[in-house]
Design a protein around this motif. Structure first.
Motif, PDB file in Angstrom:
ATOM      1  N   ASN A  70      -9.961   5.888  -9.303  1.00  0.00           N
ATOM      2  CA  ASN A  70      -9.150   5.055  -9.456  1.00  0.00           C
ATOM      3  C   ASN A  70      -8.495   5.008  -7.975  1.00  0.00           C
ATOM      4  OD1 ASN A  70      -8.347   2.076  -9.987  1.00  0.00           O
ATOM      5  ND2 ASN A  70      -6.683   2.879 -10.662  1.00  0.00           N
ATOM      6  N   LYS A 103     -12.344  -1.748  -7.085  1.00  0.00           N
ATOM      7  CA  LYS A 103     -11.453  -3.231  -7.222  1.00  0.00           C
ATOM      8  C   LYS A 103     -10.988  -3.202  -7.141  1.00  0.00           C
ATOM      9  CE  LYS A 103      -7.944  -1.632 -10.912  1.00  0.00           C
ATOM     10  NZ  LYS A 103      -7.897  -2.121 -12.182  1.00  0.00           N
ATOM     11  N   THR A 104     -10.083  -4.464  -6.537  1.00  0.00           N
ATOM     12  CA  THR A 104      -9.235  -4.799  -5.040  1.00  0.00           C
ATOM     13  C   THR A 104      -8.211  -4.405  -5.931  1.00  0.00           C
ATOM     14  OG1 THR A 104     -10.540  -7.422  -4.814  1.00  0.00           O
ATOM     15  CG2 THR A 104      -8.071  -6.851  -4.125  1.00  0.00           C
ATOM     16  N   ASP A 105      -7.077  -3.850  -4.895  1.00  0.00           N
ATOM     17  CA  ASP A 105      -6.064  -3.014  -5.185  1.00  0.00           C
ATOM     18  C   ASP A 105      -4.888  -4.209  -5.436  1.00  0.00           C
ATOM     19  OD1 ASP A 105      -4.646  -0.059  -5.040  1.00  0.00           O
ATOM     20  OD2 ASP A 105      -2.869  -1.919  -3.591  1.00  0.00           O
ATOM     21  N   GLU A 106      -3.774  -4.028  -6.792  1.00  0.00           N
ATOM     22  CA  GLU A 106      -3.346  -4.935  -7.587  1.00  0.00           C
ATOM     23  C   GLU A 106      -1.993  -5.007  -6.293  1.00  0.00           C
ATOM     24  OE1 GLU A 106      -1.649  -3.064 -10.964  1.00  0.00           O
ATOM     25  OE2 GLU A 106      -3.806  -3.704 -11.958  1.00  0.00           O
ATOM     26  N   ASN A 107      -1.972  -4.339  -5.365  1.00  0.00           N
ATOM     27  CA  ASN A 107      -0.379  -4.255  -4.455  1.00  0.00           C
ATOM     28  C   ASN A 107      -1.197  -4.783  -3.204  1.00  0.00           C
ATOM     29  OD1 ASN A 107       1.015  -3.991  -6.829  1.00  0.00           O
ATOM     30  ND2 ASN A 107       0.162  -1.266  -6.776  1.00  0.00           N
ATOM     31  N   SER A 109      -4.382  -7.097  -1.756  1.00  0.00           N
ATOM     32  CA  SER A 109      -5.746  -7.398  -1.455  1.00  0.00           C
ATOM     33  C   SER A 109      -6.319  -7.119  -0.214  1.00  0.00           C
ATOM     34  CB  SER A 109      -5.295  -9.073  -1.506  1.00  0.00           C
ATOM     35  OG  SER A 109      -4.735  -9.150   0.186  1.00  0.00           O
ATOM     36  N   THR A 112      -8.964  -1.854  -1.787  1.00  0.00           N
ATOM     37  CA  THR A 112      -9.891  -1.034  -2.443  1.00  0.00           C
ATOM     38  C   THR A 112      -9.957  -0.073  -3.534  1.00  0.00           C
ATOM     39  OG1 THR A 112     -11.743  -2.584  -1.440  1.00  0.00           O
ATOM     40  CG2 THR A 112     -12.431  -1.551  -2.876  1.00  0.00           C
ATOM     41  N   ARG A 113      -9.890  -0.035  -4.581  1.00  0.00           N
ATOM     42  CA  ARG A 113     -10.108   1.078  -5.451  1.00  0.00           C
ATOM     43  C   ARG A 113     -11.045   1.590  -5.952  1.00  0.00           C
ATOM     44  NH1 ARG A 113      -5.462   3.267  -6.279  1.00  0.00           N
ATOM     45  NH2 ARG A 113      -3.200   2.786  -5.866  1.00  0.00           N
TER      46      ARG A 113
END
Length: 166
Positions: A70, A103-107, A109, A112-113
């Motif tokens: 991740n 998935k797009t990083d929460e912090n 946009s 990508t992780r």
């Protein structure tokens, strides 16, 4: 009085920086030796990677993700020692095969992780015994204390030249 470091052939460290490669000799030039070692290591794994349908960049990505899951793609590129454009193609293929997910990083946009899927972990676990065997082969005949010291030296060298905090 300062102490001069010596190379394996007795040439002092100052001579390495002022002498040419012909004077130093390939067998005393650490970057050359490291490239030869990694080239042989990767070549030894090629058959096992091919059996899993993996390329070297894909194998490196799975290996890094097995230890640091991740993570951001830009971090993965550094850890896997793969150009980001090459890594992007490798990740496309791994995602299509169901071995990783993005998935797009929460912090951020824009970032990508990347994570291993269960299938990706299984693929890595099939490859790991071969990776470990070739690693052990590299250190055959090397005293464990000397191996630890060598790895410590490599960590210091990386710290001296790295551009990232990791």
């Amino acid at each position: 009085m300062s102490k001069q470091r010596k190379t394996p052939r007795g040439m002092d460290a100052a001579s390495v920086s002022t002498g040419g490669l012909g004077e130093i000799g390939l067998e005393n030039f650490a970057p050359y030796l490291m490239n030869r070692i990694m080239g042989r290591y990767n070549a030894n794994l090629r058959e096992e990677m091919a059996a899993l349908g993996l390329t070297t960049p894909q194998m490196r990505a799975l290996s890094v993700l097995s230890a640091k899951d991740n993570i951001l793609i830009r971090e993965l590129a550094v850890y896997a020692v793969v150009e980001q454009s090459t890594l992007s193609r490798a990740l496309d293929s791994l995602a299509a095969s169901g071995l990783i997910k993005r998935k797009t990083d929460e912090n951020d946009s824009r970032a990508t992780r990347v994570s291993l899927t269960d299938a990706g972990r299984v693929a890595y676990e099939r490859l790991w015994p071969h990776m470990a065997a070739f690693y052990d082969q590299m250190f055959d005949g090397v005293d464990p204390q000397e191996q630890r010291a060598f790895v410590g030296t490599l960590q210091t060298l990386l710290g001296n030249i790295r551009k990232h905090d990791f």
